[in-house]
Structure formats: C-alpha cells, structure tokens
Design a protein around this motif. Sequence first.
Motif, PDB file in Angstrom:
ATOM      1  N   LEU A  19       0.688  -1.042  -0.014  1.00 18.42           N
ATOM      2  CA  LEU A  19      -0.090  -0.359  -0.164  1.00 18.42           C
ATOM      3  C   LEU A  19       0.713   1.456   0.333  1.00 18.42           C
ATOM      4  O   LEU A  19       0.610   2.154  -0.707  1.00 18.42           O
ATOM      5  CB  LEU A  19      -0.752  -0.363   1.526  1.00 18.42           C
ATOM      6  N   VAL A  20       2.182   1.262   0.841  1.00 16.52           N
ATOM      7  CA  VAL A  20       2.988   2.384   0.816  1.00 16.52           C
ATOM      8  C   VAL A  20       3.545   2.890  -0.514  1.00 16.52           C
ATOM      9  O   VAL A  20       3.687   3.658  -0.683  1.00 16.52           O
ATOM     10  CB  VAL A  20       3.847   2.935   1.984  1.00 16.52           C
ATOM     11  N   MET A  21       3.588   1.735  -0.904  1.00 18.33           N
ATOM     12  CA  MET A  21       4.219   1.094  -2.385  1.00 18.33           C
ATOM     13  C   MET A  21       3.851   2.222  -3.343  1.00 18.33           C
ATOM     14  O   MET A  21       3.992   2.812  -4.480  1.00 18.33           O
ATOM     15  CB  MET A  21       5.551   0.095  -3.028  1.00 18.33           C
ATOM     16  N   LEU A  66       4.721   9.482   3.541  1.00 18.82           N
ATOM     17  CA  LEU A  66       4.597   7.808   3.593  1.00 18.82           C
ATOM     18  C   LEU A  66       5.594   7.885   4.127  1.00 18.82           C
ATOM     19  O   LEU A  66       5.399   6.510   4.138  1.00 18.82           O
ATOM     20  CB  LEU A  66       4.210   7.912   1.792  1.00 18.82           C
ATOM     21  N   ARG A  67       6.845   8.133   4.173  1.00 18.50           N
ATOM     22  CA  ARG A  67       7.936   7.819   4.229  1.00 18.50           C
ATOM     23  C   ARG A  67       8.508   7.357   5.351  1.00 18.50           C
ATOM     24  O   ARG A  67       8.865   6.704   6.389  1.00 18.50           O
ATOM     25  CB  ARG A  67       8.814   8.011   3.263  1.00 18.50           C
ATOM     26  N   ARG A  68       7.312   8.154   5.736  1.00 18.96           N
ATOM     27  CA  ARG A  68       7.946   7.756   8.065  1.00 18.96           C
ATOM     28  C   ARG A  68       6.968   7.042   8.021  1.00 18.96           C
ATOM     29  O   ARG A  68       7.097   6.346   9.143  1.00 18.96           O
ATOM     30  CB  ARG A  68       7.461   9.645   8.261  1.00 18.96           C
ATOM     31  N   PRO A 133      -5.313   6.902   9.531  1.00 19.41           N
ATOM     32  CA  PRO A 133      -4.880   7.675   9.465  1.00 19.41           C
ATOM     33  C   PRO A 133      -4.782   8.687   8.423  1.00 19.41           C
ATOM     34  O   PRO A 133      -4.736  10.029   7.820  1.00 19.41           O
ATOM     35  CB  PRO A 133      -4.455   8.384  10.998  1.00 19.41           C
ATOM     36  N   ILE A 134      -3.190   8.276   8.152  1.00 21.38           N
ATOM     37  CA  ILE A 134      -2.890   8.918   7.272  1.00 21.38           C
ATOM     38  C   ILE A 134      -3.259   9.145   5.922  1.00 21.38           C
ATOM     39  O   ILE A 134      -3.781  10.464   5.181  1.00 21.38           O
ATOM     40  CB  ILE A 134      -1.096   7.907   6.210  1.00 21.38           C
ATOM     41  N   LEU A 135      -4.143   7.983   5.431  1.00 25.97           N
ATOM     42  CA  LEU A 135      -4.814   7.793   4.492  1.00 25.97           C
ATOM     43  C   LEU A 135      -6.251   9.121   4.175  1.00 25.97           C
ATOM     44  O   LEU A 135      -6.629   9.281   3.196  1.00 25.97           O
ATOM     45  CB  LEU A 135      -5.281   6.274   3.897  1.00 25.97           C
ATOM     46  N   LEU A 136      -7.034   9.093   5.371  1.00 26.89           N
ATOM     47  CA  LEU A 136      -7.821  10.103   5.693  1.00 26.89           C
ATOM     48  C   LEU A 136      -6.997  11.616   5.562  1.00 26.89           C
ATOM     49  O   LEU A 136      -8.103  12.142   4.677  1.00 26.89           O
ATOM     50  CB  LEU A 136      -8.623   9.726   6.326  1.00 26.89           C
TER      51      LEU A 136
END
Length: 167
Positions: A19-21, A66-68, A133-136
């Motif tokens: 997902l992050v990639m 995203l990298r964090r 939370p990040i995606l939101l």
Amino acid sequence: MPTTRSKRIARLVVGPGDLVMLADAHEQAELTRYRRLAFSFLTFNRATSRLMASLGIHCEMRVAELRRASQQLGLPQPAASNTRQGGAATHPYFISTQGMAIDALTRAVTDAEYSQRFYEHLRKISATPALQPILLAIIHQKQAEHTVLQEYANSRNDLAYRAASAG
C-alpha cells in the motif's frame, strides 16, 4: 436451487508495504505532473504556475509523510523515484494560448479527482489500521486540491468568456 446461506463477497486487501509503495509511486507521479504544469504555465500565467508549483510541494510533503509512516511501521522504504520520464509525450511544453490553458486546467481538475478516488480506494483495501489516519488525511488534502483546482479553472474559464464576449 438457492440456499439460505449468506453469500460471501471477496474483498481485496493489500498489505502495508504494498500500500505504501502504491501510494508513494502515485504521489511521485503527481509531483512530476504538477512540476510539468508549473513549468508549462510559466510563460503564460505566473499565478497558475505558482499554484501548480505549490500543489507539487504538497505532493513532496505527502511523499515524506508516507516514508515516515513506512519507517515507523518497520516497512522497507519505497525506492527513490526518478521523477524524470522519457518520451515525446512527457516532454514539457509551454502553454501559449487561452485554449491550451483551459485544456490543461481541465485536465488538472480531472487528474485531481482521479487522485482523490485512488486514495479513497487505497483506504478501502488497506489491511493496516495504523495507515488509516494517514490515508484519511491525504484524502482530505486531495479533496481540497480538487476543489481549489476546480474553482481556479472555473474562474479562468469565466475570465476567458468575459474577454471573448467583450471583444
């Protein structure tokens, strides 16, 4: 013969690393697109160029976030992307007419809407609560990006219409 058992619907679930990639690659492409638009508008309309550059900066911040998150979750870091791509279709061009500007802005609005839907889909298929939370937050940023571009494009279209009807 129909059964009384409930039907099960398969749901695609993506692990956190994938997902992050996916999100990182998408945001890198967005960054490249906004940089090209900023460059393309530079000789035609500096305000539009600055807007596109600003949206590119927001992409850079999302990539960093995203990298964090990836690092905090102990996931492998996404490969550093080279935002330069070859091919004649990807070479930057200078916008020189009102029609080209309106077309580019219209495409930017469409691309921003697609990007928002992309992240909404990623959120649905995420199997990692820590990424929700990040995606939101990204979805909210993408909604704002789409709204800003839509309003800006509408104001540019309105100005072009008024200039054409006055002449």
